[in-house]
Write a protein that holds these residues in place. Structure first.
Motif, PDB file in Angstrom:
ATOM      1  N   GLU A   1       0.849  -1.196   0.000  1.00  0.00           N
ATOM      2  CA  GLU A   1       0.000   0.000   0.000  1.00  0.00           C
ATOM      3  C   GLU A   1       0.881   1.241   0.000  1.00  0.00           C
ATOM      4  OE1 GLU A   1      -3.614   1.967   2.689  1.00  0.00           O
ATOM      5  OE2 GLU A   1      -2.968  -0.112   2.996  1.00  0.00           O
ATOM      6  N   LEU A   2       0.629   2.130  -0.942  1.00  0.00           N
ATOM      7  CA  LEU A   2       1.431   3.342  -1.104  1.00  0.00           C
ATOM      8  C   LEU A   2       0.501   4.539  -1.233  1.00  0.00           C
ATOM      9  CD1 LEU A   2       4.112   4.854  -1.585  1.00  0.00           C
ATOM     10  CD2 LEU A   2       3.893   4.273  -4.016  1.00  0.00           C
ATOM     11  N   THR A   3       0.735   5.554  -0.386  1.00  0.00           N
ATOM     12  CA  THR A   3      -0.008   6.809  -0.435  1.00  0.00           C
ATOM     13  C   THR A   3       0.995   7.943  -0.577  1.00  0.00           C
ATOM     14  OG1 THR A   3      -1.784   5.937   0.963  1.00  0.00           O
ATOM     15  CG2 THR A   3      -1.620   8.329   0.772  1.00  0.00           C
ATOM     16  N   MET A   4       0.772   8.807  -1.561  1.00  0.00           N
ATOM     17  CA  MET A   4       1.716   9.900  -1.823  1.00  0.00           C
ATOM     18  C   MET A   4       0.940  11.195  -1.991  1.00  0.00           C
ATOM     19  SD  MET A   4       4.328   7.973  -4.462  1.00  0.00           S
ATOM     20  CE  MET A   4       5.758   8.888  -3.887  1.00  0.00           C
ATOM     21  N   THR A   5       1.432  12.245  -1.299  1.00  0.00           N
ATOM     22  CA  THR A   5       0.786  13.555  -1.378  1.00  0.00           C
ATOM     23  C   THR A   5       1.825  14.654  -1.544  1.00  0.00           C
ATOM     24  OG1 THR A   5       0.856  13.955   0.996  1.00  0.00           O
ATOM     25  CG2 THR A   5      -1.033  12.732   0.164  1.00  0.00           C
ATOM     26  N   MET A   6       2.968  14.334  -2.151  1.00  0.00           N
ATOM     27  CA  MET A   6       4.081  15.270  -2.055  1.00  0.00           C
ATOM     28  C   MET A   6       4.793  15.497  -3.388  1.00  0.00           C
ATOM     29  SD  MET A   6       5.826  12.381  -2.381  1.00  0.00           S
ATOM     30  CE  MET A   6       7.492  12.925  -2.454  1.00  0.00           C
ATOM     31  N   GLN A   7       4.057  15.467  -4.476  1.00  0.00           N
ATOM     32  CA  GLN A   7       4.727  15.462  -5.768  1.00  0.00           C
ATOM     33  C   GLN A   7       4.886  16.827  -6.426  1.00  0.00           C
ATOM     34  OE1 GLN A   7       6.127  12.628  -6.804  1.00  0.00           O
ATOM     35  NE2 GLN A   7       5.428  11.963  -4.811  1.00  0.00           N
ATOM     36  N   GLN A   8       4.152  17.833  -6.013  1.00  0.00           N
ATOM     37  CA  GLN A   8       4.128  19.054  -6.798  1.00  0.00           C
ATOM     38  C   GLN A   8       5.444  19.816  -6.798  1.00  0.00           C
ATOM     39  OE1 GLN A   8       2.495  18.514  -4.046  1.00  0.00           O
ATOM     40  NE2 GLN A   8       2.142  20.329  -2.805  1.00  0.00           N
ATOM     41  N   ALA A   9       6.337  19.549  -5.846  1.00  0.00           N
ATOM     42  CA  ALA A   9       7.595  20.284  -5.787  1.00  0.00           C
ATOM     43  C   ALA A   9       8.666  19.673  -6.679  1.00  0.00           C
ATOM     44  CB  ALA A   9       8.102  20.357  -4.352  1.00  0.00           C
ATOM     45  N   HIS A  10       8.439  18.490  -7.231  1.00  0.00           N
ATOM     46  CA  HIS A  10       9.439  17.836  -8.054  1.00  0.00           C
ATOM     47  C   HIS A  10       9.419  18.400  -9.471  1.00  0.00           C
ATOM     48  CE1 HIS A  10      10.971  14.852  -5.324  1.00  0.00           C
ATOM     49  NE2 HIS A  10       9.760  14.426  -5.031  1.00  0.00           N
ATOM     50  N   SER A  11      10.579  18.453 -10.077  1.00  0.00           N
ATOM     51  CA  SER A  11      10.663  18.817 -11.487  1.00  0.00           C
ATOM     52  C   SER A  11      10.181  17.632 -12.325  1.00  0.00           C
ATOM     53  CB  SER A  11      12.115  19.163 -11.832  1.00  0.00           C
ATOM     54  OG  SER A  11      12.915  17.998 -11.764  1.00  0.00           O
ATOM     55  N   PRO A  12       9.805  17.846 -13.600  1.00  0.00           N
ATOM     56  CA  PRO A  12       9.344  16.729 -14.448  1.00  0.00           C
ATOM     57  C   PRO A  12      10.351  15.589 -14.536  1.00  0.00           C
ATOM     58  CG  PRO A  12       8.827  18.838 -15.459  1.00  0.00           C
ATOM     59  CD  PRO A  12       9.668  19.144 -14.263  1.00  0.00           C
ATOM     60  N   THR A  13      11.630  15.912 -14.607  1.00  0.00           N
ATOM     61  CA  THR A  13      12.645  14.860 -14.690  1.00  0.00           C
ATOM     62  C   THR A  13      12.694  14.023 -13.416  1.00  0.00           C
ATOM     63  OG1 THR A  13      13.967  16.260 -16.153  1.00  0.00           O
ATOM     64  CG2 THR A  13      15.071  14.390 -15.119  1.00  0.00           C
ATOM     65  N   LEU A  14      12.668  14.691 -12.276  1.00  0.00           N
ATOM     66  CA  LEU A  14      12.685  13.963 -11.011  1.00  0.00           C
ATOM     67  C   LEU A  14      11.400  13.168 -10.817  1.00  0.00           C
ATOM     68  CD1 LEU A  14      14.235  16.653  -8.621  1.00  0.00           C
ATOM     69  CD2 LEU A  14      15.381  14.778  -9.802  1.00  0.00           C
ATOM     70  N   ARG A  15      10.280  13.717 -11.274  1.00  0.00           N
ATOM     71  CA  ARG A  15       9.019  12.998 -11.160  1.00  0.00           C
ATOM     72  C   ARG A  15       9.039  11.726 -11.996  1.00  0.00           C
ATOM     73  NH1 ARG A  15       6.293  17.666 -11.150  1.00  0.00           N
ATOM     74  NH2 ARG A  15       5.986  17.598 -13.401  1.00  0.00           N
TER      75      ARG A  15
ATOM     76  N   THR B   1      -1.242  17.179 -10.505  1.00  0.00           N
ATOM     77  CA  THR B   1      -2.123  17.767 -11.503  1.00  0.00           C
ATOM     78  C   THR B   1      -2.616  16.650 -12.423  1.00  0.00           C
ATOM     79  OG1 THR B   1      -0.334  18.167 -13.076  1.00  0.00           O
ATOM     80  CG2 THR B   1      -0.767  19.875 -11.420  1.00  0.00           C
ATOM     81  N   SER B   2      -3.580  17.000 -13.270  1.00  0.00           N
ATOM     82  CA  SER B   2      -4.117  16.004 -14.193  1.00  0.00           C
ATOM     83  C   SER B   2      -3.029  15.432 -15.092  1.00  0.00           C
ATOM     84  CB  SER B   2      -5.227  16.638 -15.043  1.00  0.00           C
ATOM     85  OG  SER B   2      -6.251  17.152 -14.217  1.00  0.00           O
ATOM     86  N   GLN B   3      -2.196  16.298 -15.618  1.00  0.00           N
ATOM     87  CA  GLN B   3      -1.145  15.830 -16.517  1.00  0.00           C
ATOM     88  C   GLN B   3      -0.121  14.975 -15.774  1.00  0.00           C
ATOM     89  OE1 GLN B   3      -1.149  16.175 -19.885  1.00  0.00           O
ATOM     90  NE2 GLN B   3       0.556  14.730 -19.747  1.00  0.00           N
ATOM     91  N   GLU B   4       0.164  15.323 -14.544  1.00  0.00           N
ATOM     92  CA  GLU B   4       1.114  14.526 -13.772  1.00  0.00           C
ATOM     93  C   GLU B   4       0.588  13.119 -13.529  1.00  0.00           C
ATOM     94  OE1 GLU B   4       3.101  18.263 -11.278  1.00  0.00           O
ATOM     95  OE2 GLU B   4       1.734  16.853 -10.294  1.00  0.00           O
ATOM     96  N   PHE B   5      -0.709  12.999 -13.292  1.00  0.00           N
ATOM     97  CA  PHE B   5      -1.264  11.661 -13.088  1.00  0.00           C
ATOM     98  C   PHE B   5      -1.285  10.883 -14.404  1.00  0.00           C
ATOM     99  CE2 PHE B   5      -4.431   8.400 -12.321  1.00  0.00           C
ATOM    100  CZ  PHE B   5      -4.079   7.969 -11.055  1.00  0.00           C
ATOM    101  N   ILE B   6      -1.548  11.579 -15.506  1.00  0.00           N
ATOM    102  CA  ILE B   6      -1.507  10.920 -16.819  1.00  0.00           C
ATOM    103  C   ILE B   6      -0.097  10.397 -17.095  1.00  0.00           C
ATOM    104  CG2 ILE B   6      -1.630  11.361 -19.307  1.00  0.00           C
ATOM    105  CD1 ILE B   6      -3.964  13.240 -18.739  1.00  0.00           C
ATOM    106  N   ASP B   7       0.906  11.171 -16.716  1.00  0.00           N
ATOM    107  CA  ASP B   7       2.287  10.729 -16.916  1.00  0.00           C
ATOM    108  C   ASP B   7       2.627   9.529 -16.035  1.00  0.00           C
ATOM    109  OD1 ASP B   7       2.551  12.812 -18.703  1.00  0.00           O
ATOM    110  OD2 ASP B   7       3.472  14.180 -17.234  1.00  0.00           O
ATOM    111  N   LEU B   8       1.955   9.419 -14.909  1.00  0.00           N
ATOM    112  CA  LEU B   8       2.232   8.308 -13.997  1.00  0.00           C
ATOM    113  C   LEU B   8       1.585   7.007 -14.447  1.00  0.00           C
ATOM    114  CD1 LEU B   8       3.147   7.095 -11.221  1.00  0.00           C
ATOM    115  CD2 LEU B   8       0.991   7.987 -10.288  1.00  0.00           C
ATOM    116  N   CYS B   9       0.428   7.075 -15.085  1.00  0.00           N
ATOM    117  CA  CYS B   9      -0.367   5.873 -15.398  1.00  0.00           C
ATOM    118  C   CYS B   9       0.438   4.776 -16.105  1.00  0.00           C
ATOM    119  CB  CYS B   9      -1.587   6.264 -16.230  1.00  0.00           C
ATOM    120  SG  CYS B   9      -2.860   7.118 -15.266  1.00  0.00           S
ATOM    121  N   PRO B  10       1.267   5.079 -17.111  1.00  0.00           N
ATOM    122  CA  PRO B  10       2.006   3.986 -17.767  1.00  0.00           C
ATOM    123  C   PRO B  10       2.977   3.254 -16.853  1.00  0.00           C
ATOM    124  CG  PRO B  10       1.990   5.963 -19.136  1.00  0.00           C
ATOM    125  CD  PRO B  10       1.489   6.365 -17.790  1.00  0.00           C
ATOM    126  N   PHE B  11       3.340   3.853 -15.725  1.00  0.00           N
ATOM    127  CA  PHE B  11       4.317   3.237 -14.830  1.00  0.00           C
ATOM    128  C   PHE B  11       3.666   2.443 -13.703  1.00  0.00           C
ATOM    129  CE2 PHE B  11       6.412   6.953 -16.652  1.00  0.00           C
ATOM    130  CZ  PHE B  11       7.612   6.414 -17.098  1.00  0.00           C
TER     131      PHE B  11
END
Length: 373
Positions: A236-250, A272-282
């Motif tokens: 189980e993984l819960t994350m609420t801390m992504q907005q400060a990362h750059s796209p490369t680090l994300r 953000t919506s785009q950040e979650f879209i970028d996460l989905c393939p992983f």
């Protein structure tokens, strides 16, 4: 005329019996038994011998309950109560009986809640913390009540056997504090704090089954070290801390999430919506439940394309934190997604499923506490 003495009884046995009566406390003169009573006088009063003193009754000791039974009783003593009430009840139990001290103290030290510098100092100085293992430790440094030094001292003092660790709002905590070998038994870790990293390599000894990373920023090296140490154990993984990362680090972190082969529950906020879209393939194919704060119903097309249900054969629950059923079903892409979920018998829900998820969300959104991240 001289007084004549009383004649002695003719039978010496009578005199001996009278003397024995006087010795026993009857108050009868030894010779009175042989004297004739005067006419009209009352017979002499005879006293009964005193009753023998009662023998002292032996005190029957209370039978001692087995240690396992006592531990279960004390464990249920604070069930469902606040930490302060539970502490008071167990502390009172320690004072009732000497044989109650050890089991009550063991339960008292089992779940440690530190909310101030004073509490931390008392726990560090207590001999009981050396004798008993703290299975759960919670440190709440809200508004600066517990500093980084006290928190790291508690982690150094914790004994092998700790299972759950939660640290809230402690600033300047060093990543080296999580590399201690005595923390190798931790399986549940929740962090709402700011962790600092230096050039020292981060080597994590524990293997987590549940991880919550809350706050606006964690160093990428620290986040990756936590995930890398729990590749096969994290469920189980819960994350609420992504907005400060750059796209490369994300993207680097997204790749690390994709290596979690046994991840079953994934909850994410603050993307953000785009950040979650970028996460989905992983996202790993082992997922069974996804909780997302997806806020944009106008970008459901991109979400449907990125969140390919065929890639998640075990998925059983999909939860939208913000969107309502009307917003999802009111768009063509949303209706298509709901239809696909119905065919797969995937439960689509809205809002918060569990209280702890609501709590994590509120903590991540509280502006007054962001200075501690």
């Amino acid at each position: 005329m001289t007084a004549q003495p009383h004649p002695l009884p003719a039978n010496p046995m009578i005199a001996l019996a009278a003397a024995e009566q006087l010795k026993n406390g009857n108050g009868v003169h030894p010779l009175s038994a042989s004297l004739p009573a005067k006419p009209g006088s009352a017979p002499p009063e005879r006293r009964d011998p005193p009753a023998p003193a009662p023998e002292p009754t032996a005190t029957v000791p209370m039978p001692e309950l087995p240690a396992e039974v006592m531990q279960r009783i004390f464990r249920n003593l604070g069930h469902g109560l606040s930490a302060s009430t539970r502490y008071t009840n167990l502390l009172s139990a320690c004072l009732v009986k000497k044989s109650w001290l050890a089991p009550a103290q063991e339960i008292l030290c089992r779940d440690v809640v530190i909310e101030s510098q004073t509490t931390a100092t008392k726990w560090l100085e207590s001999p009981a913390s050396e004798r008993h293992v703290a299975v759960s430790i919670e440190i709440d440094g809200r508004y600066g009540q517990v500093d980084a030094f006290a928190t790291e001292s508690v982690l150094y003092r914790a004994k092998l056997g700790i299972k759950r660790l939660r640290i809230d709002f402690v600033r300047g905590l060093s990543s080296r504090a999580f590399c201690l070998p005595n923390l190798a038994s931790i399986t549940d870790l929740t962090l709402h704090c700011k962790v600092l990293c230096d050039a020292t390599p981060i080597f994590i000894h524990f293997h987590l089954s549940r991880l919550v990373l809350g706050g606006s920023y964690f160093p990428l090296a620290f986040s990756k070290a936590l995930l890398a140490a729990s590749v096969e154990s994290l469920n189980e993984l819960t994350m609420t801390m992504q907005q400060a990362h750059s796209p490369t680090l994300r993207e680097d972190l997204n790749r690390e999430i994709g290596t979690l082969v046994n991840l079953r529950v994934f909850s994410d906020w603050c993307r953000t919506s785009q950040e979650f879209i970028d996460l989905c393939p992983f996202l790993p194919a082992s997922l069974e439940t996804v909780n997302t704060c997806w806020p944009d119903r106008h970008r459901l097309t991109s979400f449907v394309r990125a969140f390919d249900l065929a890639s998640f054969p075990r998925l059983t629950d999909l939860r939208w934190t913000y969107l309502t059923p009307e917003e999802v079903a009111g768009t063509a892409d949303g209706a298509k997604l709901l239809s696909m979920c119905a065919q797969r018998e995937i439960n689509v829900a809205y809002g918060f499923e569990k209280d702890y998820l609501r709590e994590e969300h509120l903590l991540s959104r509280t502006e007054a506490l962001r200075i501690y991240y």
